[in-house]
Design an enzyme around this catalytic site. Structure first.
Site: not given
Length: 507
Positions: A36, A58, A172
């Site tokens: 990732d 991402k 996040m």
């Protein structure tokens, strides 16, 4: 057909040293590595050289691969009999969708293991000097996602209960920061509660902004904080004034380039990272075996005739002993041969093999080796010098003047690396490099070959060297020597760099 298997591995929060030993072992045996965005690239160096890498990260909502595509690849590679390591930032089961991937594998009948990782929810506050459950401050702790699945109706977050928790960590949550602060305050959390937003935690790029909960969103906007970041809310944030250890390291955030060959770069990189540096690996040379082994093979064939072997580098030790083994010989054939090394690093390499070093000079350079032999009778003795293809002749000439017969043989050679010059020129232009390190004239020579003619060192970037020979090469190239380590050791080089930034290099 060989059965495939998937290891779902937590890579830790960013610091490459925080991956677990089991995680490293899973990387070492993986045939396919799917990783990732937040995985530190340095961790990938633990993977097998022939492993296939697939980036599935991402960033800002932009997916390289969708989750469905990742799931399909995990299943198809495992069904093809491959060992797959799925490398995920932090811990795979803490807002990491590792459980979803495991469910897909279970339904497909694929064998898998989940290897926990150090979650950023704990590690990042620790690197910012925040103890999440300090006695006397709080006995309750909650981890919360900063953005929920947008496809859901409503919210799963019980804001009223959350406002009563002593320490709350949001992952996040940068883009949703104003709403998070407002919701907590609306449900009873005092606006004066200390809060901290930590970006790129556990890495040398770490930035921390603190403010009362009511003002943390504005403070973050003024500081330009972007994802990835973690929000900590609670009285424990005030501990940062006393416990902030990471950001106080002497080289914290300094971009330092290591130009040594990859095989030797790791040791220097680890020492610099331990002082907080942002290490940039840019090996300017590769170390390869010689084109012709005949001189070495002749020496090995009469190894028992030598009174001394002189090693001038750890590379010389490695390549000579590898060739010794290839010729059907081993360490027992060195019985009766005395060993000299140019310095303590080479001596330490010999020591790891269980061999005793008989002579290490006081000055760790070729002249020092000759000086050390001045008190030893080598007249009529045979000396073997396995060394680099391009090397000064100080040692063989000096020993021959003492009456010794010296056989010189090339056991390795250095060739320029194939790195793109923009890998280093771009961060230099952008001010992302504070120090270039050179540990030998060859690292400098090949650095200049890579960057090309007309290279201009930005005023803010400094050059650090080991030893006067390397320093002279730097000056002859028209470049300044800002930091000089006289002891010829990487440990000393790091100490010299630290002194430079801590007190301007004053002794």
């Amino acid at each position: 057909m060989k059965k495939g298997k998937v290891y779902i591995v937590g890579a830790g929060p960013g610091d490459a040293g925080l991956i677990t030993l089991k995680g490293i072992r899973c990387l070492e045996k993986a045939e396919v590595v799917i990783y990732d965005h937040l995985v530190n690239p340095e961790i990938l160096r633990h993977a097998h050289a022939e492993a296939q890498f697939l980036y599935a990260g991402k960033q800002g909502g932009d997916h390289t691969l969708s989750q469905d595509q990742i799931n399909e690849r995990l299943v198809s590679d495992a069904k093809a009999g491959k060992i797959v390591t799925r490398l995920k930032g932090g811990d795979p089961l803490i807002f990491g969708r590792g459980g979803e991937e495991a469910e897909v594998l279970a339904r497909a009948g694929i064998a898998f293991e989940i290897v926990p990782g150090v979650t950023s929810a704990i590690a990042v506050p620790a690197y910012a000097g925040i103890s999440l459950t300090q006695r006397g401050y709080t006995s309750t702790l909650a981890f919360v996602t900063g953005h929920e699945d947008r496809s859901k109706e409503g919210t799963d977050i019980d804001w009223k209960s959350l406002a009563g928790i002593g320490t709350v960590v949001f992952l996040m949550g940068v883009k949703n920061l104003p709403n998070i602060a407002a919701a907590l305050i609306a449900h009873g959390k005092a606006a004066e509660t200390p809060a901290a937003l930590i970006r790129w935690g556990t890495t040398p790029e770490q930035r921390t902004v603190t403010a009362p909960l009511g003002g943390i969103a504005e403070a973050a906007e003024q500081a330009g904080i972007q994802p990835p970041a973690i929000l900590v809310v609670g009285d424990v944030v005030s501990l940062r004034e006393r416990l902030n250890w990471f950001e106080k390291l002497p080289l914290f955030g300094k971009g330092i380039v290591v130009t040594r060959p990859e095989a030797q770069a790791e040791g220097l990189g680890e020492l610099l990272a331990a002082q907080g540096a942002r290490v940039i690996f840019f090996p300017t040379i590769r170390v390869e075996p010689p084109a012709d082994w005949s001189a070495v093979d002749e020496a090995i064939g009469r190894i028992e005739t030598y009174s001394w072997i002189v090693f001038t580098s750890a590379n010389g030790v490695d390549f000579f002993l590898k060739r010794l083994k290839e010729r059907g010989r081993d360490l027992r054939d060195l019985k009766g041969v005395r060993i000299a090394t140019i310095g303590p690093a080479t001596a330490a390499k010999i020591g790891t093999l269980g061999l005793r070093v008989d002579l290490v000079p006081g000055r760790y350079l070729s002249e020092g080796v000759v000086e050390a032999f001045a008190g030893i009778d080598v007249a009529g003795k045979r000396v073997f010098l396995p060394r680099a293809e391009e090397a000064r002749d100080v040692i063989p000439e000096g020993l021959r003047k003492m009456g010794a017969t010296v056989d010189v043989a090339t056991v390795y050679r250095t060739v320029p690396s194939d790195h793109n010059p923009e890998e280093i020129l771009k961060p230099l232009r952008e001010g992302g490099i504070d120090v270039l390190t050179f540990t030998s004239p060859s690292t400098l020579t090949n650095f200049l070959r890579i960057v090309g003619k007309g290279f201009c060192l930005p005023p803010a970037a400094k050059i650090a060297c080991i030893g006067p020979i390397t320093a002279d090469a730097v000056r002859k190239a028209g470049l300044p020597v800002d930091i000089l380590e006289e002891r010829y050791t990487v440990e000393g080089l790091v100490e010299a760099i630290v002194r430079h930034f801590v007190d301007g290099g004053r002794e």
